[in-house]
Motif scaffolding. Structure first.
Motif, mmCIF file in Angstrom:
data_model
loop_
_atom_site.group_PDB
_atom_site.id
_atom_site.type_symbol
_atom_site.label_atom_id
_atom_site.label_comp_id
_atom_site.label_asym_id
_atom_site.label_seq_id
_atom_site.Cartn_x
_atom_site.Cartn_y
_atom_site.Cartn_z
ATOM 1 N N THR A 99 0.852 -1.187 0.000
ATOM 2 C CA THR A 99 0.000 0.000 0.000
ATOM 3 C C THR A 99 0.887 1.236 0.000
ATOM 4 O OG1 THR A 99 -0.124 -0.028 2.422
ATOM 5 C CG2 THR A 99 -1.892 -1.149 1.218
ATOM 6 N N VAL A 100 0.302 2.342 -0.380
ATOM 7 C CA VAL A 100 1.043 3.594 -0.506
ATOM 8 C C VAL A 100 0.382 4.662 0.356
ATOM 9 C CG1 VAL A 100 1.727 5.434 -2.083
ATOM 10 C CG2 VAL A 100 1.849 3.054 -2.823
ATOM 11 N N ASP A 101 1.190 5.369 1.137
ATOM 12 C CA ASP A 101 0.723 6.518 1.906
ATOM 13 C C ASP A 101 1.439 7.744 1.359
ATOM 14 O OD1 ASP A 101 0.122 8.506 3.731
ATOM 15 O OD2 ASP A 101 0.310 7.208 5.484
ATOM 16 N N GLU A 102 0.780 8.439 0.433
ATOM 17 C CA GLU A 102 1.424 9.583 -0.212
ATOM 18 C C GLU A 102 1.631 10.742 0.757
ATOM 19 O OE1 GLU A 102 0.662 10.211 -4.587
ATOM 20 O OE2 GLU A 102 -1.264 9.310 -4.005
ATOM 21 N N ALA A 103 0.790 10.837 1.770
ATOM 22 C CA ALA A 103 0.898 11.947 2.728
ATOM 23 C C ALA A 103 2.220 11.883 3.491
ATOM 24 C CB ALA A 103 -0.276 11.924 3.703
ATOM 25 N N THR A 104 2.687 10.670 3.780
ATOM 26 C CA THR A 104 3.942 10.508 4.523
ATOM 27 C C THR A 104 5.066 9.991 3.638
ATOM 28 O OG1 THR A 104 3.347 8.257 5.203
ATOM 29 C CG2 THR A 104 2.711 10.065 6.679
#
Length: 481
Positions: free
Chosen positions: A193-198
């Motif tokens: 999964t990807v967390d673009e915010a962090t």
């Protein structure tokens, strides 16, 4: 009941046994940092069919069938032991038990064979070691897959960050997609999964920070909670000590290069000279994929027969260094279309032998041809030996090396009569001896050595990193010296 019925019933029984092995293997790995092997092949996170195929493959190297009915008792015996972090080869346990004349039970024999991993001898779990990848291309992504796969209980190597140049919109998503899917090596085994915010990629629970930088001097790794990390440089941009030392920033303890090092940078081939790494060495190289492919069998042949001189011709898959279509390239010939041509080029592997095998005085020459395949190469090693021998003797010797020697993680062996390059995609060995192609005439020997120049090499890189980090666990039963 017909023969077909008997065969199918036997298969279903073996499926059931293999299925029962999976939770045992997984629990040993997660809770005790014990990696279960079968003739040097890891069984961790393998499916039922993969476990059965690995057992079936043993006939090619050991010369006889190996059934899960034979190895299961040894696996069960391990669960009752007070084991520390280690690698335990149940294929070798089963094989050596057959030749043991002490009349021991499976349980007692197993306890004796792995005594070095138990009680006062066992290695205590260490705090996990941070790892940073600088560059995220072909090797970088495969090394990332291996680090994630080997996370185990979390007490080994921990991939904490990846450093790349900014690539514009959707950069993080695209990089995660390249990790998730690979045209050669297939799907990533797990979830991403990807967390673009962090700016984080989470792979099988491993949170990997993606740091954007154009130069090592721009990064302070302690700002991301990273400490005493091993940085793996996959760019090849810097190859000498001065250049690689730029990575020794706050939070970074050692630098490992996935390309041949220049000057006084040690070139390490795991299994051959990794024991020469000085504890205070902070910069080192894993040499090239071809060097890793030829040095272990070259050492094995020199140990047994003596090598007076040699030549290596590599037939190498094309790489991103070449052009898809004819275009300018600073190197001769490499500007010509890689998917359409055989391209004669140079290889530094032969000259690199001297760094990995300083005791070998024989002159080794080399050349290379890039060919239109995307992965897996072959090295043709032509040797003048110190004594005459026979083809059967050489093959029996190399088969034994692949099974029982300290080089068994580097050298594999195949007798498959119709083997071709794609059969070795995903091989974790540095090279695979093709028995059918081997030529021996008196004191002349020609070895054909397959190698997955991407994945097999990445496995060698991980072994070096494990060694310098102190989380390279011993293997039992211990290989013959």
């Amino acid at each position: 009941m017909t023969v077909n019925d008997d065969s199918f019933t036997n298969w279903k029984n073996r499926e059931e046994i293999a299925e029962s092995m999976i939770p045992i293997i997984g629990k040993l790995h997660r809770e005790r940092d014990v990696t279960v092997l079968l003739h040097s092949r890891s069984l961790v996170n393998k499916s039922v069919v993969s476990i059965l195929k690995t057992h079936r493959f043993a006939r090619q190297i050991a010369g006889e069938e190996l059934s899960v009915t034979e190895t299961l008792p040894f696996l069960q015996a391990l669960t009752a032991l007070d084991l520390g972090p280690s690698q335990i080869d149940i294929g070798m346990l089963a094989a050596t038990y057959k030749t043991d004349d002490r009349g021991l039970s499976v349980e007692d024999f197993t306890a004796d064979a792995v005594a070095g991993a138990m009680g006062a001898n066992k290695i205590e779990r260490r705090e996990g070691r941070d790892v940073v990848l600088y560059g995220f291309g072909r090797i970088g992504r495969l090394v990332a897959r291996l680090l994630i796969e080997k996370a185990g209980s979390g007490n080994g190597l921990r991939l904490r960050a990846i450093v790349v140049r900014g690539g514009g919109e959707q950069d993080l998503v695209k990089r995660a997609s390249l990790l998730r899917r690979d045209s050669i090596h297939g799907q990533f085994q797990g979830t991403i999964t990807v967390d673009e915010a962090t700016s984080t990629i989470v792979a099988n629970g491993n949170a990997i920070k993606v740091i954007y930088a154009n130069d090592p001097s721009e990064v302070d790794y302690t700002a991301y909670g990273i400490k005493d990390a091993i940085l793996i440089d996959n760019t090849g941009k810097w190859r000498d000590r001065a250049g690689l030392s730029k990575h020794l920033r706050p939070g970074i303890d050692k630098v490992v290069l996935t390309a041949p090092g220049k000057g006084d940078v040690p070139n390490i081939v795991h299994g051959v000279n990794h024991d020469t790494i000085k504890p205070d060495e902070r910069v080192l190289s894993c040499a090239s994929c071809t060097t890793n492919a030829i040095v272990p069998p070259l050492k094995a042949m020199d140990d047994e027969y003596g090598v007076l001189r040699g030549h290596v011709e590599t037939v190498h898959s094309f790489t991103n260094d070449q052009n898809l279509l004819d275009n300018y390239h600073k190197a001769d010939r490499r500007g010509r279309s890689a998917p359409l041509n055989m391209v004669i080029t140079e290889t530094g592997a032969a000259s690199a032998v001297a760094k990995a095998l300083p005791d070998l005085k024989a002159p080794i020459t080399g050349s290379s041809i890039r060919v239109p395949v995307p992965d897996v190469s072959i090295a043709i090693l032509s040797l003048r030996l110190g004594r005459e021998t026979t083809r059967d003797e050489v093959l029996e010797y190399l088969r034994d090396v692949s099974l029982h020697s300290p080089l068994k993680r580097q050298i594999d062996f195949t007798t498959a009569p119709d083997a071709v390059s794609m059969d070795f995609v995903g091989s974790r060995h540095a090279s695979i001896v093709d028995a059918g192609a081997t030529k021996v005439d008196g004191d002349n020997a020609i070895l054909y050595l397959w190698y997955d120049n991407e994945f097999g090499y990445s496995c060698q890189v991980i072994r070096v990193v494990q060694h310098v980090s102190g989380v390279e666990y011993p293997t039992f039963p211990a290989p013959a010296v």
